[in-house]
Design a protein around this motif. Structure first.
Motif, mmCIF file in Angstrom:
data_model
loop_
_atom_site.group_PDB
_atom_site.id
_atom_site.type_symbol
_atom_site.label_atom_id
_atom_site.label_comp_id
_atom_site.label_asym_id
_atom_site.label_seq_id
_atom_site.Cartn_x
_atom_site.Cartn_y
_atom_site.Cartn_z
ATOM 1 N N GLN A 1 -6.020 0.031 7.443
ATOM 2 C CA GLN A 1 -5.701 0.433 8.784
ATOM 3 C C GLN A 1 -4.561 0.398 9.720
ATOM 4 N N GLU A 2 -3.589 -0.473 9.376
ATOM 5 C CA GLU A 2 -2.099 -0.821 9.058
ATOM 6 C C GLU A 2 -2.262 -2.172 10.931
ATOM 7 N N THR A 3 -2.923 -1.319 11.423
ATOM 8 C CA THR A 3 -3.339 -2.875 12.908
ATOM 9 C C THR A 3 -4.294 -2.451 13.489
ATOM 10 N N LEU B 1 4.995 5.511 13.860
ATOM 11 C CA LEU B 1 6.405 5.448 14.484
ATOM 12 C C LEU B 1 7.234 4.593 13.382
ATOM 13 N N TYR B 2 6.193 4.136 12.226
ATOM 14 C CA TYR B 2 6.834 2.830 10.873
ATOM 15 C C TYR B 2 7.265 3.794 10.300
ATOM 16 N N CYS B 3 6.758 4.657 9.666
ATOM 17 C CA CYS B 3 6.956 5.879 8.791
ATOM 18 C C CYS B 3 8.184 6.877 8.739
ATOM 19 N N TRP C 1 -11.467 6.773 13.996
ATOM 20 C CA TRP C 1 -12.090 8.309 12.603
ATOM 21 C C TRP C 1 -11.511 6.994 11.592
ATOM 22 N N ARG C 2 -10.574 6.691 12.225
ATOM 23 C CA ARG C 2 -9.660 6.036 10.695
ATOM 24 C C ARG C 2 -10.839 4.463 9.925
ATOM 25 N N ILE C 3 -11.181 3.700 11.657
ATOM 26 C CA ILE C 3 -11.605 2.153 10.974
ATOM 27 C C ILE C 3 -13.305 2.827 10.508
ATOM 28 N N VAL D 1 -6.809 6.646 -4.986
ATOM 29 C CA VAL D 1 -6.508 7.456 -4.455
ATOM 30 C C VAL D 1 -5.824 6.837 -2.632
ATOM 31 N N ASN D 2 -5.244 7.058 -2.405
ATOM 32 C CA ASN D 2 -4.440 6.477 -0.988
ATOM 33 C C ASN D 2 -3.895 7.832 -0.524
ATOM 34 N N ILE D 3 -5.184 8.526 0.646
ATOM 35 C CA ILE D 3 -5.348 9.678 1.286
ATOM 36 C C ILE D 3 -5.689 9.432 3.349
ATOM 37 N N SER E 1 12.125 9.284 0.495
ATOM 38 C CA SER E 1 11.040 7.704 0.414
ATOM 39 C C SER E 1 10.742 7.675 1.727
ATOM 40 N N GLN E 2 9.624 7.465 1.544
ATOM 41 C CA GLN E 2 8.824 6.859 2.590
ATOM 42 C C GLN E 2 9.539 5.849 3.029
ATOM 43 N N PHE E 3 9.690 4.445 2.008
ATOM 44 C CA PHE E 3 10.312 3.554 2.616
ATOM 45 C C PHE E 3 10.858 2.575 1.118
ATOM 46 N N VAL F 1 -0.762 9.193 -3.655
ATOM 47 C CA VAL F 1 -1.260 8.746 -1.876
ATOM 48 C C VAL F 1 -0.076 10.438 -1.635
ATOM 49 N N ALA F 2 -0.328 11.017 -0.521
ATOM 50 C CA ALA F 2 0.227 12.097 0.121
ATOM 51 C C ALA F 2 0.320 11.551 1.501
ATOM 52 N N GLY F 3 1.314 12.054 2.165
ATOM 53 C CA GLY F 3 0.746 12.233 3.873
ATOM 54 C C GLY F 3 -0.082 12.953 4.060
ATOM 55 N N THR G 1 5.821 -3.140 -5.106
ATOM 56 C CA THR G 1 6.991 -3.297 -5.044
ATOM 57 C C THR G 1 7.368 -3.471 -3.626
ATOM 58 N N ARG G 2 7.016 -3.265 -2.804
ATOM 59 C CA ARG G 2 8.063 -3.703 -1.009
ATOM 60 C C ARG G 2 8.497 -5.150 -1.203
ATOM 61 N N GLU G 3 7.557 -5.435 -1.931
ATOM 62 C CA GLU G 3 8.046 -7.473 -2.035
ATOM 63 C C GLU G 3 9.525 -7.413 -2.609
ATOM 64 N N LEU H 1 5.351 -4.654 6.490
ATOM 65 C CA LEU H 1 6.770 -3.212 7.397
ATOM 66 C C LEU H 1 8.587 -3.481 6.283
ATOM 67 N N GLU H 2 8.395 -2.517 6.090
ATOM 68 C CA GLU H 2 9.576 -2.048 5.451
ATOM 69 C C GLU H 2 10.897 -1.427 5.686
ATOM 70 N N PRO H 3 12.166 -1.119 5.908
ATOM 71 C CA PRO H 3 13.041 -0.807 6.685
ATOM 72 C C PRO H 3 12.386 0.984 5.575
ATOM 73 N N LYS I 1 -3.699 13.557 13.544
ATOM 74 C CA LYS I 1 -4.867 12.965 13.922
ATOM 75 C C LYS I 1 -5.738 11.761 13.388
ATOM 76 N N LYS I 2 -3.724 10.952 13.148
ATOM 77 C CA LYS I 2 -4.087 9.288 12.616
ATOM 78 C C LYS I 2 -4.400 8.800 14.531
ATOM 79 N N LYS I 3 -3.505 9.286 15.638
ATOM 80 C CA LYS I 3 -4.181 8.883 16.509
ATOM 81 C C LYS I 3 -5.579 8.142 17.236
HETATM 82 N N1 SAM Z 1 -0.599 8.854 5.028
HETATM 83 C C1 SAM Z 1 -2.082 8.446 4.714
HETATM 84 C C2 SAM Z 1 -2.059 7.022 5.450
HETATM 85 O O1 SAM Z 1 -1.181 6.705 6.529
HETATM 86 O O2 SAM Z 1 -3.452 6.363 5.432
HETATM 87 C C3 SAM Z 1 -1.311 7.496 3.209
HETATM 88 C C4 SAM Z 1 -0.760 7.688 2.896
HETATM 89 S S1 SAM Z 1 0.102 6.093 2.932
HETATM 90 C C5 SAM Z 1 1.841 6.563 2.865
HETATM 91 C C6 SAM Z 1 0.330 4.595 3.374
HETATM 92 C C7 SAM Z 1 0.153 3.483 3.716
HETATM 93 O O3 SAM Z 1 2.206 3.285 3.908
HETATM 94 C C8 SAM Z 1 0.277 3.419 4.931
HETATM 95 O O4 SAM Z 1 -1.437 3.229 5.078
HETATM 96 C C9 SAM Z 1 1.073 2.244 5.580
HETATM 97 O O5 SAM Z 1 0.779 1.320 5.573
HETATM 98 C C10 SAM Z 1 2.230 2.185 4.453
HETATM 99 N N2 SAM Z 1 3.939 2.262 5.570
HETATM 100 C C11 SAM Z 1 3.436 3.783 6.280
HETATM 101 N N3 SAM Z 1 5.636 3.470 6.372
HETATM 102 C C12 SAM Z 1 5.701 1.840 5.600
HETATM 103 C C13 SAM Z 1 6.855 1.027 5.597
HETATM 104 N N4 SAM Z 1 7.922 1.552 6.433
HETATM 105 N N5 SAM Z 1 6.509 -0.069 5.006
HETATM 106 C C14 SAM Z 1 5.671 -0.191 4.736
HETATM 107 N N6 SAM Z 1 4.559 0.125 4.696
HETATM 108 C C15 SAM Z 1 4.767 1.783 5.098
#
Ligand code: SAM
Ligand code: SF4
Length: 467
Positions: free
Chosen positions: A198-200, A99-101, A220-222, A173-175, A355-357, A138-140, A318-320, A277-279, A214-216
């Motif tokens: 792990q996000e949280t 929900l944050y991405c 599997w993630r931890i 790699v962050n996938i 952009s992702q954030f 990095v990839a979705g 560079t989020r910060e 977490l960034e906008p 799948k990320k639900k």
């Molecule tokens: N899709 C894969 C995943 O979710 O693990 C890897 C890439 S994902 C684009 C990389 C990271 O971006 C996520 O693990 C998450 O922590 C971070 N991210 C997602 N939304 C964000 C936001 N709004 N602000 C800051 N970081 C965010």
């Protein structure tokens, strides 16, 4: 999978009851805090139960002591080095609903694209021309029809691309998590670190934030790092997306995850990332984080992690903002991204709607490098360790007694000089050369000799020299 099952499997790595007990029990009086800080200054890390004591500090004097201790440990282990990298987003296609991405599957407000191999080569050339040597790919989690092959081919494209004076020498790699066979294939592509957050670690919050795809599956993630390590990927990077749940809970859970990896595999994480977490376009959660972390608490997080796991790299993106980045370099950050874009193709185009954030630091690499150097930090583009096989246990064996700096310091100086000669503006080169001279001056005789020799080879025209 039934929720109870998930809960049971999770307790093998994360024990929430233990975390809540630790958080309840801890007092933060001056005596207890000082005792812990004195122990941390011996570079032996922190015990699990020390962490809540430090997390609960509120007195300004004790906070100051915490920050001073973190600064000392950072200086002792990392000296003045700061490793530099750039993220490369190759695809924002995603089947998950985090929900944050902004990349979440149901978000209609962004442009979707997966870069072609030609476009990836083009992005690589742009990063090479800026002076980068290390990238984080990095990839979705929904690759074009080729599946994992798309990622593997993209890695091969980046490594194969040479341009003008340089090349990318390390790809982290962050996938999304893979199964063991897939991790083996990823390892065969000669990646540096496999990174996954792990996000949280809080199961209930995790379920609320990851509603489809799948990320639900929290479990599997931890367990992803266990599969990666089993497949022979020795450098793994973990992290928490701060702002989703109580940060105190998260750092204790992170420590449980680290202890689990150390106990099972004999190696802890190579890096820890601390994204806040960034906008993000199309995400109200990202706009208003459920448990936003204040700037003060964020500094505390970095300081506590530095004391808790002195030899693990801490990554700041560079989020910060530049100000927060500068402050946290001193407290423990050892790697930073610079000049970043978080949209696929972002180095070659201005399509910010994919952009992702949003970013807090928009400065180009050369500005960041000059700023960092003016603050007295030596930007390092070194990729030596993993190319010499100093990974996993071998790396830790050198890092723990502090021996690694006899490689890292010379390599930081030689790769920084390479940047200064090949890519820096005149202003940056001037600041940088002065800094390298000072850096060498302050080394012991043996390191100074080695460093001078490496730097001289670079000045004479040799490239990619390291020890
Ligand atoms: N899709 C894969 C995943 O979710 O693990 C890897 C890439 S994902 C684009 C990389 C990271 O971006 C996520 O693990 C998450 O922590 C971070 N991210 C997602 N939304 C964000 C936001 N709004 N602000 C800051 N970081 C965010
Ligand atoms: Fe997809 Fe990763 Fe974003 Fe989740 S965090 S929506 S998995 S890109």
């Amino acid at each position: 999978m039934k929720n109870e099952n998930l809960q049971n499997q999770n307790t093998q790595i994360i024990n929430e009851t233990l975390i809540y007990d630790a958080l309840k029990a801890k007092r933060s009086d001056a005596g207890a805090v000082r005792e812990i800080l004195a122990k941390a200054l011996e570079l032996k890390g922190l015990d699990y139960n020390d962490i809540p004591v430090l997390a609960n500090i509120s007195s300004p004097d004790l906070l100051d002591e915490l920050f001073r201790a973190a600064r000392k440990v950072k200086e002792e282990i990392y000296g003045r080095r700061l490793v530099i990298f750039a993220p490369m987003y190759i695809s924002n296609l995603c089947g998950n609903e985090c929900l944050y991405c902004a990349f979440r599957a149901r978000n209609k407000s962004i442009h979707r694209r997966a870069l072609t191999q030609e476009e990836i080569a083009n992005e690589t050339r742009i990063l090479i021309d800026q002076g980068h040597k290390r990238i984080l790919l990095v990839a979705g989690e929904a690759y074009p029809k080729e599946g994992l092959d798309y990622i593997l081919e993209s890695i091969a494209t980046v490594y194969a691309t040479r341009h003008d004076k340089g090349e990318i020498r390390r790809i982290n790699v962050n996938i999304a998590p893979l199964d063991a066979d897939e991790f083996r294939r990823l390892k065969d592509c000669k990646i540096g670190t496999y990174q996954l957050f792990q996000e949280t670690y809080h199961l209930e919050t995790y379920k609320k934030m990851h509603v489809a795809g799948k990320k639900k599956d929290y479990f599997w993630r931890i367990t992803a790092m266990d599969r990666a390590l089993k497949a022979g990927i020795e450098d793994v990077g973990i992290g928490v997306l701060f702002g989703l749940f109580d940060w105190r809970f998260e750092i204790l859970a992170l420590m449980q995850h680290i202890r689990h990896l150390e106990k099972t595999w004999g190696i802890g994480p190579h890096t820890i990332s601390v994204p806040r977490l960034e906008p993000a376009l199309g995400s109200s959660i990202a706009e208003q984080p459920p448990q936003a972390v204040s700037d003060l608490d964020f500094r505390k997080i970095v300081a506590i992690l530095r004391l808790a796991v002195p030899y693990t790299g801490i990554i700041m993106s560079t989020r910060e903002t530049p100000e927060m980045r500068r402050e946290t370099f001193a407290l423990g950050v050892s790697q930073i991204s610079a000049g970043s874009r978080t949209n696929p193709g972002g180095y070659g185009s201005e399509d910010e709607d994919s952009s992702q954030f949003s970013l807090g630091d928009h400065r180009p690499l050369d500005d960041v490098i000059r700023d960092v150097a003016q603050l007295g930090y030596v930007p390092s583009f070194c990729t030596g360790c993993y190319r010499l096989g100093r990974t996993g246990m071998d790396f830790m064996d050198m890092a723990r007694p502090g021996d690694i700096r006899h490689h890292c310091d010379p390599n930081a100086a030689s790769t920084f000089m390479e940047y200064l000669v090949d890519y820096a503006s005149d202003a940056t080169r001037e600041v940088g050369e002065r800094l390298i001279a000072r850096f060498i001056d302050e080394m012991d005789e043996r390191d100074a000799r080695r460093t001078q020799a490496l730097v001289a080879r670079v000045v004479d025209g040799e490239r990619d020299v390291y020890c």
